[in-house]
Design a protein around this motif. Structure first.
Motif, short mmCIF file in Angstrom:
data_model
loop_
_atom_site.label_atom_id
_atom_site.label_comp_id
_atom_site.label_asym_id
_atom_site.label_seq_id
_atom_site.Cartn_x
_atom_site.Cartn_y
_atom_site.Cartn_z
N SER A 1 0.55 -1.19 -0.33
CA SER A 1 0.42 -0.48 -0.33
C SER A 1 0.73 1.17 0.29
N HIS A 2 0.81 1.96 -1.04
CA HIS A 2 1.64 3.28 -1.12
C HIS A 2 1.43 4.14 -0.10
N GLU A 3 -0.27 4.29 -0.12
CA GLU A 3 -0.89 4.82 0.68
C GLU A 3 -0.65 5.09 2.14
N ASP A 4 -0.66 4.00 2.65
CA ASP A 4 -0.16 3.80 3.94
C ASP A 4 1.26 3.58 4.60
N ALA A 5 1.71 4.48 4.56
CA ALA A 5 3.48 4.41 5.20
C ALA A 5 4.38 2.91 4.15
N LYS A 6 4.05 3.80 2.98
CA LYS A 6 4.65 2.29 2.05
C LYS A 6 4.25 0.81 1.98
N LYS A 7 3.64 0.18 3.43
CA LYS A 7 3.51 -0.91 3.89
C LYS A 7 3.20 -2.14 3.04
N TYR A 8 4.93 -3.00 2.57
CA TYR A 8 4.72 -4.08 2.20
C TYR A 8 4.56 -5.19 4.00
N LYS B 128 7.74 -22.48 8.17
CA LYS B 128 8.33 -23.60 7.87
C LYS B 128 9.77 -24.03 8.38
N ALA B 129 9.93 -24.64 9.43
CA ALA B 129 11.37 -24.24 10.34
C ALA B 129 11.98 -25.06 9.27
N GLY B 130 13.48 -24.15 9.23
CA GLY B 130 14.44 -23.64 9.20
C GLY B 130 14.98 -23.36 8.02
N ASP B 131 13.71 -22.77 7.21
CA ASP B 131 13.61 -21.45 6.39
C ASP B 131 13.94 -20.47 6.28
N GLU B 132 15.34 -19.75 5.08
CA GLU B 132 15.91 -19.05 5.30
C GLU B 132 15.64 -18.12 4.11
N PHE B 133 15.17 -16.61 4.19
CA PHE B 133 15.40 -15.76 2.66
C PHE B 133 15.02 -15.18 3.08
N ASP B 134 15.85 -13.59 2.05
CA ASP B 134 16.12 -12.20 1.96
C ASP B 134 14.63 -11.74 1.41
N ILE B 135 14.26 -10.21 2.05
CA ILE B 135 14.15 -9.16 1.42
C ILE B 135 14.38 -7.73 1.46
N LEU B 136 14.36 -8.17 -0.46
CA LEU B 136 15.03 -6.58 -0.91
C LEU B 136 14.14 -5.37 -0.26
N VAL B 137 15.06 -4.47 0.11
CA VAL B 137 14.58 -3.47 0.26
C VAL B 137 15.28 -2.05 -0.76
N ASP B 138 14.62 -1.14 -0.99
CA ASP B 138 15.32 -0.52 -2.31
C ASP B 138 15.36 1.02 -1.20
N GLU B 139 16.37 0.93 -0.64
CA GLU B 139 16.55 1.99 0.54
C GLU B 139 17.06 3.55 0.06
N GLU B 140 17.40 3.85 -1.11
CA GLU B 140 17.27 4.40 -2.33
C GLU B 140 16.25 5.75 -2.23
N LYS B 141 15.17 4.63 -2.92
CA LYS B 141 13.63 5.07 -3.23
C LYS B 141 12.73 5.48 -3.32
N LYS B 142 12.50 4.05 -2.01
CA LYS B 142 11.16 3.69 -1.87
C LYS B 142 11.66 3.86 -0.14
N TYR B 143 12.63 4.01 0.13
CA TYR B 143 12.86 4.54 2.06
C TYR B 143 13.94 5.36 1.87
N PRO B 144 14.08 6.23 1.73
CA PRO B 144 15.27 7.20 1.59
C PRO B 144 15.20 7.78 2.85
N ASP B 145 14.32 7.97 3.74
CA ASP B 145 14.20 8.20 5.20
C ASP B 145 14.25 6.71 6.59
N GLY B 146 14.63 5.40 5.99
CA GLY B 146 13.98 4.90 6.51
C GLY B 146 13.21 3.22 6.81
N TYR B 147 13.04 2.84 7.07
CA TYR B 147 12.25 1.79 7.33
C TYR B 147 12.09 1.57 8.15
N ASN B 148 10.90 0.93 9.23
CA ASN B 148 10.59 0.28 9.79
C ASN B 148 9.66 -1.32 9.88
N VAL B 149 10.63 -2.90 10.58
CA VAL B 149 10.31 -4.34 10.26
C VAL B 149 9.52 -4.12 11.27
#
Length: 313
Positions: free
Chosen positions: A239-246, A253-274
């Motif tokens: 939701s772009h309007e709701d604080a760019k909420k992803y 699933k136990a043992g699963d590992e993955f990465d969420i890529l975050v665009d800090e340059e354009k999407k979240y230039p002021d930082g982001y919360n997780v």
């Protein structure tokens, strides 16, 4: 139209009864993505080309196509722009709303979508199926089309049910960026003034340069780097309007590992919360680094429903 809170019933995917439809549509799309036969120029915008072609079934509305390129954005990154309804409203001038009704896999689902009306024309709605195919060379194909009424998706008052003969995207690697093609053949059904038909033909292929422009301005939407993960992706929204909420809703699933890529340059230039919410979150480990959130799923989150949420600061 009743929209489910969780399109993956009880957290799990459901059998897909529409694979024959998406396979047929994809075959037809691939024949037209790069074809030159019968296509006529509508116009250009920012280097993108918009075209039309008379439909072989004699439909009053032709098949339309948009083609363009974007630099510095890989196909999988641009894919996040075209698949989120929270972004689509910014690049598709005819889009009003869209929802997943049933999820058959991480990227195959039944959908309900609404196109805007006017004082002369009722809004059009569509019930269809969407699926995505990833090729070894990095190309991505999205195939969509209408499906028959199953008794749960009947007419909605105040809207005319249209027929989406086919729609789809081709997103191919090109240098450090992507080559993008979008094709749509739609029958809105019912009576529509000639001027409105002409507007549909003009507006629809503009989705390509519009999406490119929006991506260049607003950046990439967060997305899982890995094409496949062990946990079940129940919901993935933006939701772009709701604080760019992803929002990423999973069945762990136990043992699963993955990465969420975050665009800090354009999407979240002021930082982001997780944030993590739901069941078993004490066993979900999130580690942030430059442009990335790494998730590790522990035993206590196995088979549990939880969410990972990213918002701008």
């Amino acid at each position: 139209m009743e929209v489910p809170n969780d399109p993956a019933d009880n957290g799990y995917f459901q059998p897909n009864p529409y694979t024959d439809i998406t396979e047929r549509i994809l075959e037809n799309l691939k024949a037209e993505f790069d074809s030159t036969e019968g296509w006529q120029l509508i116009g250009t915008k920012n280097g993108a080309v918009m075209e039309k072609k008379t439909a072989i079934d004699g439909s009053a509305i032709p098949v339309v196509r948009g083609k363009g390129t974007i630099e510095g954005v890989k196909p999988y990154q641009f894919y996040s722009i075209v698949t989120h309804t929270g972004a689509r409203q910014h690049w598709d001038p005819r889009f009003e709303a869209g929802y997943a009704l049933k999820r058959y896999s991480r990227r195959a689902y039944k959908f309900y979508t609404i196109q805007k009306g006017s004082f002369l024309v009722q809004p059009r709605d569509f019930v269809g199926v969407s699926d995505t195919i990833f090729e070894e060379d990095g190309s991505i194909y999205v195939a969509q089309g209408s499906v028959p009424d199953d008794g749960e998706t009947g007419p909605v008052e105040g809207r005319t049910r249209g027929t989406l003969h086919l729609a789809g995207w081709s997103i191919k690697p090109k240098g450090d960026g992507s080559e993008i093609t979008y094709i749509v053949h739609v029958n809105p059904n019912g009576s529509i003034p000639t001027a409105i038909v002409a507007s549909v033909v003009q507006d629809t292929p503009l989705s390509v340069p519009n999406a490119i422009d929006w991506c260049q301005k607003e950046g990439i939407i967060p997305h899982i780097e890995q094409l496949d993960i062990k946990s079940t992706v129940r919901i993935e929204s933006y939701s772009h309007e709701d604080a760019k909420k992803y929002r990423l809703a999973l069945l762990g699933k136990a043992g699963d590992e993955f990465d969420i890529l975050v665009d800090e340059e354009k999407k979240y230039p002021d930082g982001y919360n997780v944030e993590k919410i739901g069941e078993g979150i004490d066993y979900v480990q999130l580690t942030t680094s430059k442009g990335k959130v790494h998730a590790k799923i522990g035993e206590g989150a196995d088979g549990r429903k939880f969410e990972i949420i990213i918002t701008t600061k």
